[in-house]
Design a protein around this motif. Structure first.
Motif, short mmCIF file in Angstrom:
data_model
loop_
_atom_site.label_atom_id
_atom_site.label_comp_id
_atom_site.label_asym_id
_atom_site.label_seq_id
_atom_site.Cartn_x
_atom_site.Cartn_y
_atom_site.Cartn_z
N LEU A 175 0.82 -1.21 0.00
CA LEU A 175 0.00 0.00 0.00
C LEU A 175 0.85 1.26 0.00
O LEU A 175 0.50 2.26 -0.63
CB LEU A 175 -0.96 0.00 1.19
N GLU A 176 1.99 1.23 0.68
CA GLU A 176 2.85 2.40 0.71
C GLU A 176 3.45 2.68 -0.68
O GLU A 176 3.53 3.83 -1.12
CB GLU A 176 3.98 2.21 1.73
N GLY A 177 3.86 1.61 -1.34
CA GLY A 177 4.40 1.78 -2.69
C GLY A 177 3.35 2.34 -3.63
O GLY A 177 3.65 3.22 -4.46
N ALA A 178 2.13 1.83 -3.52
CA ALA A 178 1.04 2.33 -4.36
C ALA A 178 0.73 3.79 -4.04
O ALA A 178 0.52 4.61 -4.94
CB ALA A 178 -0.20 1.47 -4.18
N ALA A 179 0.72 4.12 -2.76
CA ALA A 179 0.43 5.49 -2.34
C ALA A 179 1.49 6.46 -2.86
O ALA A 179 1.18 7.59 -3.26
CB ALA A 179 0.33 5.57 -0.83
N ASP A 180 2.74 6.03 -2.86
CA ASP A 180 3.80 6.90 -3.37
C ASP A 180 3.59 7.23 -4.85
O ASP A 180 3.84 8.36 -5.29
CB ASP A 180 5.16 6.23 -3.17
N ILE A 181 3.14 6.24 -5.62
CA ILE A 181 2.88 6.48 -7.04
C ILE A 181 1.72 7.45 -7.20
O ILE A 181 1.79 8.42 -7.98
CB ILE A 181 2.58 5.16 -7.76
N ILE A 182 0.64 7.21 -6.47
CA ILE A 182 -0.52 8.10 -6.57
C ILE A 182 -0.13 9.52 -6.14
O ILE A 182 -0.54 10.50 -6.76
CB ILE A 182 -1.69 7.55 -5.72
N ASP A 183 0.68 9.63 -5.10
CA ASP A 183 1.13 10.95 -4.65
C ASP A 183 1.96 11.66 -5.72
O ASP A 183 1.91 12.89 -5.86
CB ASP A 183 1.94 10.83 -3.36
N GLU A 184 2.74 10.88 -6.49
CA GLU A 184 3.52 11.48 -7.58
C GLU A 184 2.60 12.10 -8.63
O GLU A 184 2.86 13.20 -9.14
CB GLU A 184 4.42 10.42 -8.21
N ILE A 185 1.52 11.39 -8.94
CA ILE A 185 0.54 11.92 -9.89
C ILE A 185 -0.15 13.14 -9.31
O ILE A 185 -0.35 14.16 -9.98
CB ILE A 185 -0.50 10.84 -10.24
N ARG A 186 -0.49 13.07 -8.03
CA ARG A 186 -1.20 14.17 -7.38
C ARG A 186 -0.30 15.41 -7.24
O ARG A 186 -0.78 16.55 -7.33
CB ARG A 186 -1.69 13.72 -5.99
N GLU A 187 0.98 15.19 -7.04
CA GLU A 187 1.89 16.33 -6.88
C GLU A 187 1.90 17.20 -8.12
O GLU A 187 1.92 18.43 -8.03
CB GLU A 187 3.30 15.82 -6.57
N ARG A 188 1.87 16.57 -9.30
CA ARG A 188 1.83 17.35 -10.53
C ARG A 188 0.55 18.18 -10.61
O ARG A 188 0.55 19.29 -11.14
CB ARG A 188 1.95 16.45 -11.76
N ALA A 189 -0.54 17.64 -10.07
CA ALA A 189 -1.81 18.35 -10.07
C ALA A 189 -1.92 19.34 -8.91
O ALA A 189 -2.99 19.92 -8.70
CB ALA A 189 -2.96 17.35 -10.02
N LYS A 190 -0.81 19.50 -8.18
CA LYS A 190 -0.73 20.44 -7.04
C LYS A 190 -1.75 20.08 -5.96
O LYS A 190 -2.39 20.95 -5.36
CB LYS A 190 -0.92 21.88 -7.52
N LEU A 191 -1.87 18.79 -5.72
CA LEU A 191 -2.74 18.28 -4.66
C LEU A 191 -1.90 17.65 -3.56
O LEU A 191 -0.76 17.21 -3.81
CB LEU A 191 -3.70 17.23 -5.23
N GLY A 192 -2.44 17.58 -2.37
CA GLY A 192 -1.72 17.02 -1.25
C GLY A 192 -1.59 15.52 -1.32
O GLY A 192 -2.26 14.84 -2.11
N LYS A 193 -0.71 14.98 -0.48
CA LYS A 193 -0.51 13.53 -0.44
C LYS A 193 -1.71 12.85 0.21
O LYS A 193 -2.48 13.46 0.94
CB LYS A 193 0.76 13.21 0.34
N LEU A 194 -1.85 11.55 -0.08
CA LEU A 194 -2.89 10.76 0.56
C LEU A 194 -2.65 10.73 2.06
O LEU A 194 -1.51 10.69 2.53
CB LEU A 194 -2.90 9.34 0.00
N SER A 195 -3.74 10.70 2.81
CA SER A 195 -3.62 10.70 4.27
C SER A 195 -3.12 9.35 4.77
O SER A 195 -3.21 8.33 4.07
CB SER A 195 -4.97 11.00 4.90
N SER A 196 -2.62 9.34 5.98
CA SER A 196 -2.11 8.09 6.56
C SER A 196 -3.23 7.07 6.73
O SER A 196 -2.99 5.86 6.61
CB SER A 196 -1.44 8.38 7.90
N SER A 197 -4.44 7.53 7.02
CA SER A 197 -5.55 6.59 7.19
C SER A 197 -5.92 5.92 5.87
O SER A 197 -6.28 4.73 5.85
CB SER A 197 -6.77 7.31 7.76
N VAL A 198 -5.82 6.64 4.77
CA VAL A 198 -6.08 6.05 3.46
C VAL A 198 -4.96 5.08 3.10
O VAL A 198 -5.20 3.96 2.64
CB VAL A 198 -6.21 7.15 2.39
#
Length: 505
Positions: free
Chosen positions: A400-423
């Motif tokens: 899940l952490e590896g997947a979250a890091d990828i999603i956060d990379e996509i979100r960073e380009r869109a200037k959105l925050g990282k996924l929360s720890s609970s997610v």
């Protein structure tokens, strides 16, 4: 697996003479679009020399520019309007059923697509089946392998679209013989092939891609219009994510191989779909994120006036309601996420003369194809990255952490925050986050319906959207497991009693 044959007009409309379909003409001693005459032994010659092979390969490539109606326009209608991203856009009988879930086998869009996909396959088969018989010594062994690999990638790409739409269909990998008075009994049935199973279709797609990746050209950073090894690897990643061949380890492997080929996310999302500062041309082509795209130089890309307006030719074909109108549900998803970066590249508002879904003076349009210069991106790296995240979530031992890091990379380009720890700590919430990210990132790129099907989310998402989306036309039929496949055109079934309609239609 049984090998099937080219289907000519007897089964699904003429294939433009690409197969040997004549009932009263056997072109063995003259030239036509099927043959280049006869050799010294009297055998039919399909390609007389290397130049003829190259010319046909060019024809295959031109399908990406000249035939976007089925692989792009219609696919967006199916993937976005049949899902929750868009409304049909017009009140036409051929498109509304994709919005209200009332599609039948008589639908003209599906009939057109079935025929044209088979025409594409026939073009690929012509090269694959005949290139080894070319006697021109200037056509080297390496070139034969490369050209055949490119045609196999194209065939696999087309079959992948078909199998995801219809499931079982005739897997055609050879050419049927000419029908003459002597051969009619043997050859005639070849024009009426039975369906292969969905599994057999995926196995052929897999075989084509594994063969092709050995000899296809390498990724060319300056030309993303080619059927390269990277296209084959991206397709393999997508194929192994689907149920019949599902293997998440292979999804991850081929995603990583695409990364190793040099692909990256562009820093500025507008580089993918934007126009230059003067508004006269596409902003960029051949970005480091594009894996396969069709390119246009101001002519040929007429898709923009199917979805909105041509910003270079402002009033061209802007007098009638457009297809694939962004839904309130999608717009709300962008807004609730605070996703301004991707929203402004995906949706645009204009004044228009119709009010089918919104007030005419503030009407939203799909914006990822905005001029006759716009490239059409068939596959891009963000899709592959998110597919890897999906595999990391869904594999037997989730990362899940590896997947979250990828999603956060996509979100960073869109200037959105990282996924929360609970997610990040919950598999189900991570899967929901992935689906949302794919929806916002890949809106109007032919992905949403297939994402819902692949992850068994059709009933959950689509049976709920009508109640919460006030602009959507009333649902005619509930979505169920039969909805995961679309109806096979009735005209095909009427012509060939070996073709069976999909359940539920």
């Amino acid at each position: 697996m049984k090998l099937k044959y080219i289907v000519c007009g007897l089964t699904s409309g003429l294939l433009l003479g690409l197969g040997s379909c004549s009932l009263d003409y056997s072109p063995l001693d003259t030239y036509s679009d099927l043959t280049e005459g006869a050799g010294d032994t009297g055998n039919k010659v399909v390609f007389k020399d290397k130049a003829a092979v190259v010319s046909h390969l060019t024809t295959i490539y031109k399908q990406m520019q000249d035939r976007q109606e089925h692989w792009y326009v219609d696919l967006l209608l199916i993937s976005d309007s049949h899902a929750d991203n868009a409304y049909a856009g017009t009140t036409g009988a051929e498109v509304v059923p994709f919005e209200n879930n009332s599609i039948e086998g008589s639908n003209s869009v599906l009939s057109r697509d079935w025929d044209r996909y088979l025409e594409d396959i026939a073009r690929a088969n012509k090269l694959i089946c005949n290139i080894d018989a070319v006697t021109d010594n200037s056509l080297t062994t390496a070139e034969r392998l490369q050209y055949k690999a490119e045609a196999k990638i194209f065939r696999a790409m087309i079959m992948f679209d078909m199998v995801r739409l219809w499931g079982d269909f005739p897997v055609i990998t050879t050419e049927a013989g000419d029908i003459t008075s002597e051969t009619v009994g043997e050859v005639y049935p070849e024009y009426f092939p039975a369906q292969n199973t969905e599994l057999e279709a995926y196995q052929q797609i897999e075989k084509d891609l594994l063969d092709a990746v050995k000899s296809a050209p390498d990724n060319n950073p300056s030309d993303k219009t080619l059927f390269t090894k990277s296209v084959a690897r991206a397709l393999l990643a997508k194929v192994y994510a689907e149920k019949p061949l599902r293997d998440y380890a292979k999804v991850i492997r081929y995603c990583d191989e695409v990364t190793a080929d040099g692909f990256e996310l562009v820093q500025d999302f507008s580089d993918l779909f934007g126009m230059n500062a003067e508004g006269t041309d596409a902003k960029m082509r051949n970005t480091k994120e594009a894996i396969l795209e069709a390119q246009f130089a101001g002519t040929g890309n007429w898709c923009t006036w199917m979805f909105g307006r041509d910003v270079v030719n402002w009033n061209n074909n802007f007098t009638w309601a457009k297809w694939v109108t962004p839904s309130r549900d999608l717009i709300n998803a962008f807004k609730s996420e605070g996703d301004e970066v991707r929203f402004k590249e995906s949706v645009v508002y204009y004044d228009c003369t119709w009010s089918n879904y919104y007030p005419a003076d503030n009407y939203p349009f799909m914006y990822k194809c905005r001029s006759a210069f716009s490239s059409i991106i068939k596959y891009r790296y963000a899709d592959i990255l998110l597919l890897k995240a999906e595999a990391l979530i869904m594999q037997d031992a989730p990362d899940l952490e590896g997947a979250a890091d990828i999603i956060d990379e996509i979100r960073e380009r869109a200037k959105l925050g990282k996924l929360s720890s609970s997610v990040r700590a919950d598999k189900n919430r991570m899967l929901d986050a992935l689906l949302k990210e794919r929806r916002l990132e890949l809106a109007f790129e032919g992905q949403r319906w297939f994402d819902l099907v692949r992850l068994d989310k059709v009933e959950e998402v689509m049976n709920a959207v009508y109640a919460k989306d006030s602009g959507r036309k009333s649902q005619v039929y509930q979505f169920d497991k039969n909805s995961y496949r679309l109806p096979i055109p009735q005209s095909v079934i009427d012509a060939n009693d070996k073709i069976q309609q999909n359940p539920g239609y």
